[in-house]
Design a protein around this motif. Structure first.
Motif, PDB file in Angstrom:
ATOM      1  N   HIS A  75       3.502  -4.333   9.431  1.00  0.00           N
ATOM      2  CA  HIS A  75       4.034  -4.072   8.098  1.00  0.00           C
ATOM      3  C   HIS A  75       5.409  -3.406   8.173  1.00  0.00           C
ATOM      4  CE1 HIS A  75      -0.009  -4.992   6.941  1.00  0.00           C
ATOM      5  NE2 HIS A  75       0.170  -4.653   5.682  1.00  0.00           N
ATOM      6  N   THR A  76       6.121  -3.439   7.068  1.00  0.00           N
ATOM      7  CA  THR A  76       7.358  -2.677   6.954  1.00  0.00           C
ATOM      8  C   THR A  76       7.063  -1.440   6.117  1.00  0.00           C
ATOM      9  OG1 THR A  76       8.053  -3.908   4.995  1.00  0.00           O
ATOM     10  CG2 THR A  76       8.858  -4.695   7.120  1.00  0.00           C
ATOM     11  N   ALA A  77       7.819  -0.377   6.368  1.00  0.00           N
ATOM     12  CA  ALA A  77       7.615   0.888   5.670  1.00  0.00           C
ATOM     13  C   ALA A  77       8.942   1.350   5.087  1.00  0.00           C
ATOM     14  CB  ALA A  77       7.061   1.932   6.625  1.00  0.00           C
ATOM     15  N   ARG A  78       8.902   1.777   3.829  1.00  0.00           N
ATOM     16  CA  ARG A  78      10.089   2.315   3.171  1.00  0.00           C
ATOM     17  C   ARG A  78       9.693   3.517   2.334  1.00  0.00           C
ATOM     18  NH1 ARG A  78      14.006  -2.328   1.013  1.00  0.00           N
ATOM     19  NH2 ARG A  78      15.177  -0.456   0.576  1.00  0.00           N
ATOM     20  N   LEU A  79      10.569   4.527   2.306  1.00  0.00           N
ATOM     21  CA  LEU A  79      10.349   5.636   1.390  1.00  0.00           C
ATOM     22  C   LEU A  79      10.442   5.088  -0.025  1.00  0.00           C
ATOM     23  CD1 LEU A  79      12.477   8.450   3.038  1.00  0.00           C
ATOM     24  CD2 LEU A  79      10.004   8.199   3.079  1.00  0.00           C
ATOM     25  N   CYS A  80       9.668   5.642  -0.937  1.00  0.00           N
ATOM     26  CA  CYS A  80       9.692   5.174  -2.315  1.00  0.00           C
ATOM     27  C   CYS A  80       9.522   6.362  -3.259  1.00  0.00           C
ATOM     28  CB  CYS A  80       8.612   4.121  -2.556  1.00  0.00           C
ATOM     29  SG  CYS A  80       6.922   4.713  -2.367  1.00  0.00           S
ATOM     30  N   ASP A  81       9.780   6.107  -4.538  1.00  0.00           N
ATOM     31  CA  ASP A  81       9.569   7.161  -5.526  1.00  0.00           C
ATOM     32  C   ASP A  81       8.090   7.203  -5.910  1.00  0.00           C
ATOM     33  OD1 ASP A  81       9.152   5.067  -7.327  1.00  0.00           O
ATOM     34  OD2 ASP A  81      11.088   5.302  -8.298  1.00  0.00           O
ATOM     35  N   LEU A  82       7.726   8.085  -6.818  1.00  0.00           N
ATOM     36  CA  LEU A  82       6.318   8.232  -7.185  1.00  0.00           C
ATOM     37  C   LEU A  82       5.749   7.014  -7.900  1.00  0.00           C
ATOM     38  CD1 LEU A  82       6.255  11.985  -8.253  1.00  0.00           C
ATOM     39  CD2 LEU A  82       5.278  10.969  -6.201  1.00  0.00           C
TER      40      LEU A  82
ATOM     41  N   ARG B   2       8.611   2.452  -6.203  1.00  0.00           N
ATOM     42  CA  ARG B   2       9.859   1.692  -6.075  1.00  0.00           C
ATOM     43  C   ARG B   2      10.604   2.154  -4.825  1.00  0.00           C
ATOM     44  NH1 ARG B   2      11.394   2.911 -12.210  1.00  0.00           N
ATOM     45  NH2 ARG B   2      11.469   4.934 -11.194  1.00  0.00           N
ATOM     46  N   PRO B   3      10.943   1.226  -3.919  1.00  0.00           N
ATOM     47  CA  PRO B   3      11.640   1.601  -2.676  1.00  0.00           C
ATOM     48  C   PRO B   3      12.952   2.326  -2.965  1.00  0.00           C
ATOM     49  CG  PRO B   3      10.890  -0.659  -2.569  1.00  0.00           C
ATOM     50  CD  PRO B   3      10.659  -0.201  -3.976  1.00  0.00           C
ATOM     51  N   ARG B   4      13.256   3.362  -2.133  1.00  0.00           N
ATOM     52  CA  ARG B   4      14.458   4.173  -2.325  1.00  0.00           C
ATOM     53  C   ARG B   4      15.489   3.982  -1.234  1.00  0.00           C
ATOM     54  NH1 ARG B   4      13.239  10.267  -2.685  1.00  0.00           N
ATOM     55  NH2 ARG B   4      12.730   9.748  -0.563  1.00  0.00           N
ATOM     56  N   GLU B   5      15.071   3.775  -0.011  1.00  0.00           N
ATOM     57  CA  GLU B   5      16.002   3.832   1.105  1.00  0.00           C
ATOM     58  C   GLU B   5      15.767   2.694   2.088  1.00  0.00           C
ATOM     59  OE1 GLU B   5      16.068   7.696   2.902  1.00  0.00           O
ATOM     60  OE2 GLU B   5      15.859   8.706   0.969  1.00  0.00           O
ATOM     61  N   THR B   6      16.525   2.737   3.175  1.00  0.00           N
ATOM     62  CA  THR B   6      16.373   1.740   4.230  1.00  0.00           C
ATOM     63  C   THR B   6      14.991   1.850   4.865  1.00  0.00           C
ATOM     64  OG1 THR B   6      17.349   3.246   5.845  1.00  0.00           O
ATOM     65  CG2 THR B   6      18.842   1.726   4.753  1.00  0.00           C
ATOM     66  N   PRO B   7      14.519   0.781   5.480  1.00  0.00           N
ATOM     67  CA  PRO B   7      13.173   0.793   6.068  1.00  0.00           C
ATOM     68  C   PRO B   7      13.010   1.855   7.159  1.00  0.00           C
ATOM     69  CG  PRO B   7      14.018  -1.440   5.933  1.00  0.00           C
ATOM     70  CD  PRO B   7      15.155  -0.533   5.576  1.00  0.00           C
TER      71      PRO B   7
ATOM     72  N   MET C 208       0.863  -1.178   0.000  1.00  0.00           N
ATOM     73  CA  MET C 208       0.000   0.000   0.000  1.00  0.00           C
ATOM     74  C   MET C 208       0.902   1.231   0.000  1.00  0.00           C
ATOM     75  SD  MET C 208      -2.648   1.145   3.027  1.00  0.00           S
ATOM     76  CE  MET C 208      -3.256  -0.510   3.111  1.00  0.00           C
ATOM     77  N   ILE C 209       0.532   2.252  -0.757  1.00  0.00           N
ATOM     78  CA  ILE C 209       1.329   3.470  -0.810  1.00  0.00           C
ATOM     79  C   ILE C 209       0.630   4.575  -0.039  1.00  0.00           C
ATOM     80  CG2 ILE C 209       2.271   5.278  -2.282  1.00  0.00           C
ATOM     81  CD1 ILE C 209       2.813   3.194  -4.370  1.00  0.00           C
ATOM     82  N   LEU C 210       1.374   5.203   0.866  1.00  0.00           N
ATOM     83  CA  LEU C 210       0.919   6.356   1.623  1.00  0.00           C
ATOM     84  C   LEU C 210       1.651   7.560   1.036  1.00  0.00           C
ATOM     85  CD1 LEU C 210      -0.401   7.759   4.115  1.00  0.00           C
ATOM     86  CD2 LEU C 210       1.683   7.167   5.357  1.00  0.00           C
ATOM     87  N   ARG C 211       0.913   8.541   0.561  1.00  0.00           N
ATOM     88  CA  ARG C 211       1.533   9.710  -0.058  1.00  0.00           C
ATOM     89  C   ARG C 211       1.168  10.955   0.746  1.00  0.00           C
ATOM     90  NH1 ARG C 211       1.081   8.688  -5.644  1.00  0.00           N
ATOM     91  NH2 ARG C 211       2.981   7.542  -5.273  1.00  0.00           N
ATOM     92  N   LEU C 212       2.196  11.702   1.152  1.00  0.00           N
ATOM     93  CA  LEU C 212       2.029  12.931   1.918  1.00  0.00           C
ATOM     94  C   LEU C 212       2.618  14.084   1.115  1.00  0.00           C
ATOM     95  CD1 LEU C 212       3.354  11.542   5.312  1.00  0.00           C
ATOM     96  CD2 LEU C 212       0.968  11.815   4.654  1.00  0.00           C
ATOM     97  N   TRP C 213       2.050  15.277   1.299  1.00  0.00           N
ATOM     98  CA  TRP C 213       2.570  16.454   0.600  1.00  0.00           C
ATOM     99  C   TRP C 213       2.777  17.552   1.635  1.00  0.00           C
ATOM    100  CZ3 TRP C 213       2.528  16.548  -4.986  1.00  0.00           C
ATOM    101  CH2 TRP C 213       3.153  17.678  -5.519  1.00  0.00           C
ATOM    102  N   GLU C 214       3.994  18.084   1.711  1.00  0.00           N
ATOM    103  CA  GLU C 214       4.321  19.139   2.657  1.00  0.00           C
ATOM    104  C   GLU C 214       3.887  20.479   2.064  1.00  0.00           C
ATOM    105  OE1 GLU C 214       5.500  21.922   5.038  1.00  0.00           O
ATOM    106  OE2 GLU C 214       6.444  21.971   3.095  1.00  0.00           O
ATOM    107  N   LEU C 215       3.017  21.210   2.758  1.00  0.00           N
ATOM    108  CA  LEU C 215       2.451  22.450   2.229  1.00  0.00           C
ATOM    109  C   LEU C 215       2.909  23.712   2.955  1.00  0.00           C
ATOM    110  CD1 LEU C 215      -1.237  21.300   1.702  1.00  0.00           C
ATOM    111  CD2 LEU C 215       0.536  21.564  -0.030  1.00  0.00           C
TER     112      LEU C 215
ATOM    113  N   THR D  55       5.961  13.128  -0.575  1.00  0.00           N
ATOM    114  CA  THR D  55       6.758  12.045  -0.021  1.00  0.00           C
ATOM    115  C   THR D  55       5.880  10.810  -0.051  1.00  0.00           C
ATOM    116  OG1 THR D  55       7.974  13.532   1.435  1.00  0.00           O
ATOM    117  CG2 THR D  55       7.994  11.208   2.013  1.00  0.00           C
ATOM    118  N   SER D  56       6.427   9.720  -0.569  1.00  0.00           N
ATOM    119  CA  SER D  56       5.664   8.479  -0.672  1.00  0.00           C
ATOM    120  C   SER D  56       6.322   7.397   0.177  1.00  0.00           C
ATOM    121  CB  SER D  56       5.617   7.999  -2.124  1.00  0.00           C
ATOM    122  OG  SER D  56       4.992   8.972  -2.930  1.00  0.00           O
ATOM    123  N   VAL D  57       5.476   6.617   0.834  1.00  0.00           N
ATOM    124  CA  VAL D  57       5.939   5.510   1.673  1.00  0.00           C
ATOM    125  C   VAL D  57       5.178   4.269   1.221  1.00  0.00           C
ATOM    126  CG1 VAL D  57       6.036   4.592   4.028  1.00  0.00           C
ATOM    127  CG2 VAL D  57       6.323   7.052   3.632  1.00  0.00           C
ATOM    128  N   VAL D  58       5.914   3.186   0.985  1.00  0.00           N
ATOM    129  CA  VAL D  58       5.260   1.923   0.638  1.00  0.00           C
ATOM    130  C   VAL D  58       5.219   1.053   1.899  1.00  0.00           C
ATOM    131  CG1 VAL D  58       7.367   0.814  -0.240  1.00  0.00           C
ATOM    132  CG2 VAL D  58       5.145  -0.014  -0.987  1.00  0.00           C
TER     133      VAL D  58
END
Length: 66
Positions: A27-34, A37-42, A2-9, A60-63
């Motif tokens: 669940h595990t959570a990782r930052l991902c691109d739009l 696709r996972p980008r960084e460590t969990p 599941m993708i959680l997408r946040l936008w800093e305003l 900012t997206s988190v998978v």
């Protein structure tokens, strides 16, 4: 997953704490691109809370995966 997408305003870098429903605590959570696709460590989920680093005026997206 599941993708959680946040936008800093507010125009400020910082951390957003997200309270997850109990069903997602294992669940595990990782930052991902739009594209999801996972980008960084969990990221760590503790007690259902997830701290997500945000960059000013940016999405900012988190998978979340079981």
């Amino acid at each position: 997953g599941m993708i959680l997408r946040l936008w800093e305003l507010a125009g400020q870098d910082g951390v957003c704490t997200v309270k997850l429903p109990e069903a997602l605590w294992g669940h595990t959570a990782r930052l991902c691109d739009l594209r999801g696709r996972p980008r960084e460590t969990p990221l760590v989920i503790r007690g259902g809370l997830l701290d997500v680093p945000l960059t000013h005026f940016a999405p900012t997206s988190v998978v979340l995966t079981p």
